[in-house]
Scaffold this active site. Sequence first.
Site, short mmCIF file in Angstrom:
data_model
loop_
_atom_site.label_atom_id
_atom_site.label_comp_id
_atom_site.label_asym_id
_atom_site.label_seq_id
_atom_site.Cartn_x
_atom_site.Cartn_y
_atom_site.Cartn_z
N LYS A 184 0.82 -1.21 0.00
CA LYS A 184 0.00 0.00 0.00
C LYS A 184 0.86 1.27 0.00
CE LYS A 184 -4.36 1.58 1.98
NZ LYS A 184 -5.33 1.39 3.07
N MET A 497 -20.95 -36.07 -13.82
CA MET A 497 -19.77 -36.85 -14.19
C MET A 497 -19.32 -37.75 -13.04
SD MET A 497 -17.87 -37.66 -16.66
CE MET A 497 -17.54 -36.52 -18.00
#
Lengths: 582, 176
Positions: A184, A497
């Site tokens: 920052k 699946m």
Amino acid sequence: MRYSCMETVKLKKDQSKKKTGIKITGAEAIIHCLLAEGVDLIYGYPGGAIMPVYDELYKFQDKLTHILTRHEQGATHAAQGYARVTGKVGVAMATSGPGATNLVTGLADAQIDSTPIVCITGQVPRHLLGSDAFQETDIIGISTPVTKWNHQITKAAEIPEVMAKAFYIAKSGRPGPVLIDITKNAQFEEFEFSYEKCTGVRSYKPVPEPSVKAIEAAAELINSAKKPYVVWGQGVILGKAEEALKTLIEKAGIPAAWTIMGESAIPTDHPLNVGMVGMHGNYGPNVLTNECDLLIAIGMRFDDRVTGSLDTYAKQAKVIHFEIDPAEINKNVPVDIAVLGDAKTTLELIIPLINKNSHEDWRKEFDKKYEEEFAQVIEKDLHPTKPGLTMGEVIEEINLASGHEAVMVTDVGQHQMVACRYAKFKHSKSNITSGGLGTMGFALPAAIGAKMGAMDREVVAIIGDGGYQMTIQELGVIFQHNVPVKIVVLNNDHLGMVRQWQELFFESRYASTVMTNPDFVKIAEGYHIEAKRVTERKDLKATVQEMMASKNPYFLEVRVEKEDNVFPMIPSGASVSDIRLK
Amino acid sequence: MKKQRFTISVYSENNVGLLNRISGIFLKRHINVESLNVSKSEIENVSKFTIVVNTTEDWTRKIVAQIEKQIEVIKAFYHTDDETIFQESALFKIASHLLFDERQIQNIIKESNSQIVTVSRDFFVLAKTGRRHEIDEMHDQLEPFGIMQFVRSGRIAVTKSEMPITTILEDFYQDK
């Protein structure tokens, strides 16, 4: 439409100029870097450690559109969808800590599927690094195995060079994801900004030099082969080698099959396009892998889902591997000739050395196998006579309604295999799927990115009811920005699946694969998206046509047969020759 | 394919994070690193990793390809023991009175070609450079007398053949 990507594209053209001598903050510098790289659209989610950059995004919103996804994972998949459909670098942004860790799945997906994205994360200020500060996480450590490159910036002055390098690395050579973590303090610091695009990194050679000797040797093998067979992958699309591939196979009369990542590089109806390889691929392309005398692999990496058992994979054949990444050579399948380089360059070099041929008898073998597959599988999938709807017939209706022009974005599972098998394409970069990682939840956000990257094309997302609920919150983006994607959920109330595997290999013990689903139509309507449900065959065609004709986002749920299986299938660990038709 | 010892030499940029990236390549494949040494190399601003593994040549080749693929790696090589000149270093900390009480210790020092680095009232430190088996042998000889502390370095190695890093870097700057 509230969002218009096309307009913002025009606005940024003059932004790539070098700026010198002006003192700006690191946060503003990040915006200038993005603009200089031609970025006009990014996906992301704000938070504490990235707020200075978001403040600049607010100021630059006429030049740079930021789309607020509803989860950072959605931002990465949207960036991937955008990258895959445009060939440009997709960008995602997130804050530190949980924002950053939520990017990991998208990074891993982009890494294994070679998708160029740049992710920018905020980080706690430098003086707090290592102090377990609020929302601090070691995202460089976490993302290392799933990025092509990553770097932490702690001083504003590093921003231009690192950002330039990030874009260069993401898109050059074998593309991949890059993560840049910016503390920052570096976002607040002021410095004199100037930007130069990166043209090279001394320790990184993106494209190996093609060897004339290898190309000549490969040409000789191709010219003398009786049963040559091409299997191509995404390398053809990433390398813009579609035309070169087509020229090669047409000149030499070579049948060619694709991995799901390579699908759409050559139109589906091209006579030499023989279909899909792999676990649920077409019958001929799998079985005949073990009957060809020369296997020409182009821009593919012999994934285990493609090869089945390596001990019995193409043992009778000589193998040529056209590949940009030297680490892929002999990784899974030992090759006789490696042709290193980008696919377009190497294919264009070899074409003049190739003799004209037609291999008609050999090609007939594929036709015969197709007839067998058609009779036993395809006909039943596309033109079923049983009452329940099949996934295949839905895809076929979309084909008919789209005229093979649409981009299809698929999630992961049965619907993905069915869509890849039956979707028809005219244009490259039309099949967007999560291939290597198999990321459920990929399709909805990826479709948003794909649509924003190709506003002039129809984008249809095909999703199962399981994967849909993993990133369903991105309906918020579709609603807020009126992104006109078509969403088709093939609902079988199961994780299909896994259920199929449980049926075939675990004696039908359906452990945690049965789903009690919500009313998906109501959910879409909650987001003010037009929504329909089809439960009977008689309504399918008209509803699909209505969906495709809509200029707005559209949600379609199709209730398909609950316990259908996808065939053909190579059982896990079996040989491509042992592919089952039922 | 049989397992054997390979020395992997990696020339790289000197960047934070690269060690993590390289070790991750071994981790992903569940391969144990026998030793790892990072130092500067013969080229300014170029670091050198020397990594020793005991695995098959096939795995070693694949690992080296993956290492070389990393953006900040200039070039990676692997060699067998026959193809390298290699050494390790070890330090032994031993109680000082033993030097006078146990005559055998003086013989060990002489025969092993080790050096006394420092001597104080309480302890002395022996340094030994050589092959692994020589250091092991010395360790075994000293152990009965009591070793207060022992440490051994990773392998460092130079190769008999050339590793043309300078050429690679020159080519890069020429192309630019």
